[in-house]
Design a protein around this motif. Sequence first.
Motif, PDB file in Angstrom:
ATOM      1  N   ASN B  50       0.574  -1.069  -0.328  1.00 21.84           N
ATOM      2  CA  ASN B  50       0.095  -0.267   0.368  1.00 21.84           C
ATOM      3  C   ASN B  50       0.341   1.378  -0.540  1.00 21.84           C
ATOM      4  N   GLY B  51       1.890   1.148  -0.299  1.00 23.50           N
ATOM      5  CA  GLY B  51       2.480   2.424  -0.278  1.00 23.50           C
ATOM      6  C   GLY B  51       3.705   2.606   0.640  1.00 23.50           C
ATOM      7  N   LEU B  52       3.365   2.320   2.283  1.00 22.26           N
ATOM      8  CA  LEU B  52       4.159   2.733   2.970  1.00 22.26           C
ATOM      9  C   LEU B  52       5.453   2.698   2.712  1.00 22.26           C
ATOM     10  N   GLU B  53       5.529   1.850   2.332  1.00 22.51           N
ATOM     11  CA  GLU B  53       7.548   1.370   1.868  1.00 22.51           C
ATOM     12  C   GLU B  53       7.688   1.683   0.106  1.00 22.51           C
ATOM     13  N   THR B  54       8.118   2.620  -0.242  1.00 17.30           N
ATOM     14  CA  THR B  54       8.706   2.662  -1.719  1.00 17.30           C
ATOM     15  C   THR B  54       9.740   1.699  -1.965  1.00 17.30           C
ATOM     16  N   PRO B  55       9.559   0.638  -2.691  1.00 16.41           N
ATOM     17  CA  PRO B  55      10.463  -0.165  -3.468  1.00 16.41           C
ATOM     18  C   PRO B  55      11.892   0.029  -4.004  1.00 16.41           C
ATOM     19  N   THR B  56      12.862  -1.068  -3.862  1.00 20.72           N
ATOM     20  CA  THR B  56      14.062  -0.076  -4.783  1.00 20.72           C
ATOM     21  C   THR B  56      13.500  -0.462  -5.708  1.00 20.72           C
ATOM     22  N   SER B  57      12.927  -1.835  -6.448  1.00 20.09           N
ATOM     23  CA  SER B  57      13.062  -2.103  -7.590  1.00 20.09           C
ATOM     24  C   SER B  57      11.649  -3.101  -8.108  1.00 20.09           C
ATOM     25  N   GLY B  58      11.065  -2.993  -8.802  1.00 20.98           N
ATOM     26  CA  GLY B  58      10.354  -4.350  -9.331  1.00 20.98           C
ATOM     27  C   GLY B  58       8.903  -3.227  -9.567  1.00 20.98           C
ATOM     28  N   SER B  59       8.365  -4.163  -9.291  1.00 18.13           N
ATOM     29  CA  SER B  59       6.726  -3.562 -10.409  1.00 18.13           C
ATOM     30  C   SER B  59       5.633  -3.577  -8.727  1.00 18.13           C
ATOM     31  N   ILE B  60       4.723  -3.245  -8.549  1.00 22.09           N
ATOM     32  CA  ILE B  60       3.352  -3.637  -7.494  1.00 22.09           C
ATOM     33  C   ILE B  60       1.563  -3.445  -7.864  1.00 22.09           C
ATOM     34  N   VAL B  61       1.342  -3.998  -8.937  1.00 22.90           N
ATOM     35  CA  VAL B  61      -0.437  -2.906  -9.565  1.00 22.90           C
ATOM     36  C   VAL B  61      -0.719  -4.635  -9.106  1.00 22.90           C
ATOM     37  N   ILE B  62      -1.883  -3.467  -8.048  1.00 31.21           N
ATOM     38  CA  ILE B  62      -3.083  -3.999  -7.396  1.00 31.21           C
ATOM     39  C   ILE B  62      -4.310  -3.371  -8.026  1.00 31.21           C
ATOM     40  N   ASP B  63      -5.430  -3.729  -7.880  1.00 33.06           N
ATOM     41  CA  ASP B  63      -6.715  -3.369  -8.661  1.00 33.06           C
ATOM     42  C   ASP B  63      -6.056  -2.654 -10.042  1.00 33.06           C
ATOM     43  N   GLY B  64      -4.953  -2.646 -10.650  1.00 30.92           N
ATOM     44  CA  GLY B  64      -5.474  -1.847 -11.610  1.00 30.92           C
ATOM     45  C   GLY B  64      -4.205  -0.923 -11.681  1.00 30.92           C
ATOM     46  N   HIS B  65      -4.208  -0.415 -10.261  1.00 30.83           N
ATOM     47  CA  HIS B  65      -3.119   0.819  -9.794  1.00 30.83           C
ATOM     48  C   HIS B  65      -1.793  -0.040  -9.477  1.00 30.83           C
ATOM     49  N   HIS B  66      -1.205   1.142 -10.534  1.00 32.23           N
ATOM     50  CA  HIS B  66      -0.011   0.644 -10.447  1.00 32.23           C
ATOM     51  C   HIS B  66       0.886   1.198  -8.636  1.00 32.23           C
ATOM     52  N   ILE B  67       0.986   0.708  -8.237  1.00 29.53           N
ATOM     53  CA  ILE B  67       1.448   1.123  -6.972  1.00 29.53           C
ATOM     54  C   ILE B  67       3.195   1.755  -6.819  1.00 29.53           C
ATOM     55  N   SER B  68       3.873   0.874  -7.264  1.00 28.73           N
ATOM     56  CA  SER B  68       5.546   1.493  -7.496  1.00 28.73           C
ATOM     57  C   SER B  68       5.258   2.169  -8.338  1.00 28.73           C
ATOM     58  N   ASP B  69       4.628   2.918  -9.561  1.00 31.90           N
ATOM     59  CA  ASP B  69       4.742   4.003 -10.208  1.00 31.90           C
ATOM     60  C   ASP B  69       5.011   5.046  -9.385  1.00 31.90           C
ATOM     61  N   PRO B  70       5.565   5.869  -9.560  1.00 32.73           N
ATOM     62  CA  PRO B  70       6.406   7.505  -8.443  1.00 32.73           C
ATOM     63  C   PRO B  70       5.235   8.288  -9.513  1.00 32.73           C
ATOM     64  N   ASN B  71       3.878   8.081 -10.237  1.00 33.69           N
ATOM     65  CA  ASN B  71       2.998   8.868 -10.667  1.00 33.69           C
ATOM     66  C   ASN B  71       1.723   8.664 -10.211  1.00 33.69           C
ATOM     67  N   VAL B  72       1.643   7.649  -9.805  1.00 35.76           N
ATOM     68  CA  VAL B  72       0.433   7.143  -9.189  1.00 35.76           C
ATOM     69  C   VAL B  72      -0.403   7.932  -8.272  1.00 35.76           C
ATOM     70  N   ILE B  74      -1.478   7.483  -4.829  1.00 34.52           N
ATOM     71  CA  ILE B  74      -1.351   6.281  -4.250  1.00 34.52           C
ATOM     72  C   ILE B  74      -2.705   6.556  -3.123  1.00 34.52           C
ATOM     73  N   ASP B  75      -2.997   7.916  -3.210  1.00 28.58           N
ATOM     74  CA  ASP B  75      -4.195   8.048  -2.173  1.00 28.58           C
ATOM     75  C   ASP B  75      -5.466   7.464  -2.347  1.00 28.58           C
ATOM     76  N   MET B  76      -5.479   7.218  -3.820  1.00 23.25           N
ATOM     77  CA  MET B  76      -6.807   6.914  -4.686  1.00 23.25           C
ATOM     78  C   MET B  76      -6.800   5.419  -4.166  1.00 23.25           C
ATOM     79  N   ALA B  77      -5.593   4.910  -4.344  1.00 23.26           N
ATOM     80  CA  ALA B  77      -5.288   3.481  -4.327  1.00 23.26           C
ATOM     81  C   ALA B  77      -5.299   3.168  -3.275  1.00 23.26           C
ATOM     82  N   ARG B  78      -4.927   3.602  -2.028  1.00 21.65           N
ATOM     83  CA  ARG B  78      -5.352   2.868  -0.668  1.00 21.65           C
ATOM     84  C   ARG B  78      -6.557   3.085  -0.424  1.00 21.65           C
TER      85      ARG B  78
END
Lengths: 218, 243
Positions: B50-72, B74-78
């Motif tokens: 849920n983006g409380l930590e920012t990954p160093t690399s890799g991708s996380i997609v939750i319900d279509g939201h790209h959590i690991s994308d810096p432009n996401v 995040i408040d909406m995804a959460r």
Amino acid sequence: MSFFELLAQTWPRLLHGLGITLESTLISLALAAILGLVFGMLSVSRATGARAVARVYVDIIRGTPIIVQAFFIYFGITSALNFRMDPMTAGIITLTLNAGAYLAEIFRGGIQAVDKGQMEAARSLGLPYGMAMRKVILPQAVRTMVPAIVNQFIITLKDSSILSVIGLTELTQVGSLIIADNLESFKVWLIVGIMYFIIIMILSTISKKIEKRLKVNA
Amino acid sequence: MPKIEVKNLEKSFGDLQVLKDINLEVEEGEVVCVIGPSGSGKSTMLRCLNGLETPTSGSIVIDGHHISDPNVDIDMARRNIGMVFQQFNLFPFMTVKRNVTFAPVTLKMMSQEEADKKAEHLLDRVGMLDKADAYPKQLSGGQQQRVAIARALEMNPDIMLFDEPTSALDPEMVGEVLNVMEHLASEGMTMVVVTHEMGFAKHVADRVIFIDEGVVVEEGTPEQVFDHPQNERTQNFLNMVLQ
Ligand SMILES: Nc1ncnc2c1ncn2[C@@H]1O[C@H](COP(=O)(O)OP(=O)(O)O)[C@@H](O)[C@H]1O
Ligand SMILES: [Mg+2]
């Protein structure tokens, strides 16, 4: 001249001086609260640049005597930029910048004292950072900060006496002027001292009441 | 499409690499329990989701939201991802009911009346309706955690993350919280649960993941992982916690 004759004779001037003291202090504190909040926010931000800006400001204010700050603003800046400033304005700027730095530190400490799980819980519910700060963190931080804030109010009230050096006719300056007329140094400083003391006692009493109230609701 | 899709997730704190090439898929309605020794990176993995930590690399997609994308956003995804913490993290200056209604009302997702109504329903479901006007510090740990679950559910999330929800509780209160979670699982909630409650994992999980030193060492159904662990590290861990 008896103590009470002196008091009766100088009372209007003393009251006027006290008025200037309170006015400059209250305006400065209101502005300093805003300044302190802004720099307090910068100092808990994740951006290193923002934290550095806050650090430099606080360090400069803490690292220099307030009398030098007053001289620098009233004489230094005006002569460098070649304009005139009245003592009231210079005094308010000095007190604001000074108290703002100390309040920024109080805000920083108060915010950092709130469990970081609070911010995480608020953020995990979808609240943006600013909203979480305002609605969840600050209400908790302010409770713990009340004694320190009131203490800073008292310090700023007392510091306003330093503004006599730039010619602001606040209470201390009025005391000096009265003594220049009548040479009653002992009695006049006693009266001036008592006036400061009473105001500060009133402030402390109010603060204790607020503290008690907050403790009940905590 | 899976509800949660994690690919090649890595996370370092400075020089310390905490997560190494984590891959994970969670389907809708699935309950995944994450087990492993303390310090193995379980919380970090969950917090990345849920983006409380920012990954160093890799991708996380939750319900279509790209959590690991810096432009996401995040408040909406959460809003769609509930999280329950080990330390409950209820807001101490709000009543139980206000804790539950605070976020959706503040975010203008519901009116106060709607939120109140839903909160009463949820508090009733977790057995806390009679404490609606109490403050968190007047509650036991188990009660606080049940309120925290209601608070997360009030947002209508599709996914719930639990980070050792019973680890801070006195033993006699563990059951009441696990019951609520089990009920939630039976209603089809998608859940990722970091836990030391092996009984719960065995009984409720569709899938169990064992993490050690930031690596997914073993993954499978509860029977596979608990009864026939393939990896020696899993066997050692289970021997240690199950005895
Ligand atoms: N914010 C952080 N900064 C530095 N190190 C951290 C941080 N969070 C966790 N760690 C470290 O990462 C490792 C994994 O921690 P964590 O994910 O909490 O493990 P677990 O939940 O499995 O006990 C530990 O060594 C921990 O000390
Ligand atoms: Mg953990």
